[in-house]
Scaffold this active site. Structure first.
Site, PDB file in Angstrom:
ATOM      1  N   GLY A 159       0.843  -1.180   0.000  1.00  0.00           N
ATOM      2  CA  GLY A 159       0.000   0.000   0.000  1.00  0.00           C
ATOM      3  C   GLY A 159       0.882   1.234   0.000  1.00  0.00           C
ATOM      4  O   GLY A 159       1.604   1.488   0.969  1.00  0.00           O
TER       5      GLY A 159
ATOM      6  N   GLY B 182      -0.193   4.374  -0.367  1.00  0.00           N
ATOM      7  CA  GLY B 182      -0.975   5.571  -0.088  1.00  0.00           C
ATOM      8  C   GLY B 182      -0.275   6.420   0.958  1.00  0.00           C
ATOM      9  O   GLY B 182       0.919   6.238   1.231  1.00  0.00           O
TER      10      GLY B 182
ATOM     11  N   ARG C 191     -10.562   5.875   6.306  1.00  0.00           N
ATOM     12  CA  ARG C 191     -11.795   6.442   6.859  1.00  0.00           C
ATOM     13  C   ARG C 191     -12.100   7.799   6.256  1.00  0.00           C
ATOM     14  O   ARG C 191     -11.209   8.553   5.900  1.00  0.00           O
ATOM     15  CB  ARG C 191     -11.665   6.612   8.383  1.00  0.00           C
ATOM     16  CG  ARG C 191     -11.915   5.360   9.152  1.00  0.00           C
ATOM     17  CD  ARG C 191     -12.373   5.676  10.568  1.00  0.00           C
ATOM     18  NE  ARG C 191     -11.332   6.265  11.391  1.00  0.00           N
ATOM     19  CZ  ARG C 191     -11.537   6.702  12.632  1.00  0.00           C
ATOM     20  NH1 ARG C 191     -12.746   6.640  13.157  1.00  0.00           N
ATOM     21  NH2 ARG C 191     -10.557   7.211  13.330  1.00  0.00           N
TER      22      ARG C 191
ATOM     23  N   SER D 273      -3.935  -1.756   8.480  1.00  0.00           N
ATOM     24  CA  SER D 273      -5.269  -1.609   7.880  1.00  0.00           C
ATOM     25  C   SER D 273      -6.369  -1.692   8.928  1.00  0.00           C
ATOM     26  O   SER D 273      -6.304  -2.497   9.862  1.00  0.00           O
ATOM     27  CB  SER D 273      -5.494  -2.696   6.836  1.00  0.00           C
ATOM     28  OG  SER D 273      -4.465  -2.710   5.875  1.00  0.00           O
ATOM     29  N   ASN D 274      -7.404  -0.870   8.745  1.00  0.00           N
ATOM     30  CA  ASN D 274      -8.536  -0.854   9.679  1.00  0.00           C
ATOM     31  C   ASN D 274      -9.711  -1.704   9.196  1.00  0.00           C
ATOM     32  O   ASN D 274      -9.875  -1.903   8.000  1.00  0.00           O
ATOM     33  CB  ASN D 274      -9.021   0.597   9.870  1.00  0.00           C
ATOM     34  CG  ASN D 274      -8.189   1.339  10.899  1.00  0.00           C
ATOM     35  OD1 ASN D 274      -7.866   0.801  11.955  1.00  0.00           O
ATOM     36  ND2 ASN D 274      -7.844   2.585  10.602  1.00  0.00           N
TER      37      ASN D 274
ATOM     38  N   ARG E  53      -0.266   9.063  20.626  1.00  0.00           N
ATOM     39  CA  ARG E  53      -1.250  10.142  20.721  1.00  0.00           C
ATOM     40  C   ARG E  53      -1.545  10.482  22.183  1.00  0.00           C
ATOM     41  O   ARG E  53      -1.698  11.658  22.539  1.00  0.00           O
ATOM     42  CB  ARG E  53      -2.534   9.726  19.998  1.00  0.00           C
ATOM     43  CG  ARG E  53      -2.389   9.765  18.485  1.00  0.00           C
ATOM     44  CD  ARG E  53      -3.606   9.218  17.764  1.00  0.00           C
ATOM     45  NE  ARG E  53      -3.493   9.465  16.317  1.00  0.00           N
ATOM     46  CZ  ARG E  53      -4.202   8.835  15.395  1.00  0.00           C
ATOM     47  NH1 ARG E  53      -5.094   7.926  15.762  1.00  0.00           N
ATOM     48  NH2 ARG E  53      -4.039   9.117  14.109  1.00  0.00           N
TER      49      ARG E  53
ATOM     50  N   HIS F  80      -8.362  -0.889  19.086  1.00  0.00           N
ATOM     51  CA  HIS F  80      -7.992   0.335  18.381  1.00  0.00           C
ATOM     52  C   HIS F  80      -9.254   0.964  17.793  1.00  0.00           C
ATOM     53  O   HIS F  80      -9.485   0.956  16.587  1.00  0.00           O
ATOM     54  CB  HIS F  80      -6.991   0.001  17.273  1.00  0.00           C
ATOM     55  CG  HIS F  80      -6.539   1.180  16.466  1.00  0.00           C
ATOM     56  ND1 HIS F  80      -5.912   2.267  17.032  1.00  0.00           N
ATOM     57  CD2 HIS F  80      -6.611   1.440  15.134  1.00  0.00           C
ATOM     58  CE1 HIS F  80      -5.616   3.143  16.073  1.00  0.00           C
ATOM     59  NE2 HIS F  80      -6.044   2.670  14.918  1.00  0.00           N
TER      60      HIS F  80
END
EC number: 1.1.1.37
Length: 313
Positions: A8, A10, A83, A120-121, A152, A176
């Protein structure tokens, strides 16, 4: 010679590959994508920064040619649709399950001993799918989510404390997801001291709440999923493995009785080394924290059930 493949190219995948190259985590980084020219172009762009940034890692791009990924030590899977504002990670399962399963199976044809890092989600469920579909030892299938969520968490803690994020320690366990992650404020420290010495209960509650919706907040601002921190978190996990660092990193991993759970992949701290997961670390959770973990695991298990509905398992 060490080799890492990122599937991927992206935003997340390219960021992960770029961080791996810049930090010289591996001798070779391969980016694979289904869209003609994207990974090749991004790899060339990255390689044109090598002299400027002073790294020696070779970055190679390819379009759907899994033979180029052969003999990878670690493979990072970022494939799937990102998303959009208002979407949950769980809503991606119908499309991403088929993509991730196909990618994982193709990867193992050429790198049968690779350790797989899933980004990946929905990440916990995609990690579980990879584990079940491939049948490889559990130490070789790792979901990245906890590393990102913890980063985070430390960011929001540092903002509340008004300090450098590198002086803060904190950990997020559980799924997650916006409602399933568990920022462990009780264990968080600032220069070795409990953060509760510096922040009120109300401030810590806000830090935890901001952490849990950290991804959704960025998706709303950007119009798509975040990529700098997710990509860097993936690279952080890879580096811990490739360099056998024995770091304790929260990751989504298969549980077999730890924390009272089994037949599920969920975020807990693990020791990462050259064999992938070296050890699952069981934290001394109190009653409230354990109840939250049980609820989180139940939510992840519910999402996992959708894998059968879409024919992925």
């Amino acid at each position: 010679m060490s080799k890492v493949t990122v599937v991927g190219a992206g935003n997340v995948g390219a960021t992960c590959a770029n961080v791996l190259a810049f930090n010289e985590v591996a001798d070779e980084v391969v980016m694979l994508d289904v869209k003609e020219g994207v990974s090749e172009g991004k790899a060339m762009d990255m390689m044109q920064t090598a002299q400027l940034l002073g790294f020696d890692t070779t970055v190679v791009g390819c379009t759907n040619d899994y033979a180029k990924t052969a003999n990878s030590d670690v493979v990072v899977i970022t494939s799937g649709i990102p998303r959009k504002p208002g979407m949950t990670r769980e809503e991606l399962i119908g499309v991403n399950a088929g993509i991730v399963k196909s990618v994982a199976e193709n990867i193992l044809k050429y790198s049968p001993n690779a350790i797989i890092v899933v980004i990946s989600n929905p990440m916990d469920t995609m990690t579980y799918l990879s584990l079940k579909a491939l049948g490889v030892p559990k130490n070789r299938i790792i979901g990245m989510g906890g590393a990102l969520d913890s980063s985070r968490f430390k960011y929001f803690l540092s903002q509340a404390l008004g300090c450098n994020a590198n002086e803060v320690e904190g950990m997020v366990i559980g799924g997650h997801g916006d409602t399933t992650m568990i920022p462990l404020t009780r264990f968080a420290t600032y220069k070795g001291m409990p953060v509760s010495n510096f922040l009120s209960a109300e401030q810590l509650e806000k830090v935890a709440a901001d952490t849990m919706v950290g991804g959704a907040t960025l998706t709303k601002l950007l119009g798509t999923s975040a990529w700098y921190a997710p990509g860097a978190a993936g690279a952080f996990v890879v580096e811990s493995i490739i360099h056998d660092q024995k770091k304790m990193v929260p990751c989504s991993v298969a549980l077999e009785g730890e924390y009272g759970e089994e037949d599920i992949c969920c975020g807990v701290p693990v020791i990462l080394g050259k064999n992938g997961i070296e050890k699952v670390v069981e934290l001394p959770l109190n009653e409230e924290e354990m109840a939250k973990f049980k609820a989180s695991a139940a939510a992840v298990r519910k999402t996992n059930a959708a894998l059968k509905e879409v024919g992925a398992l």
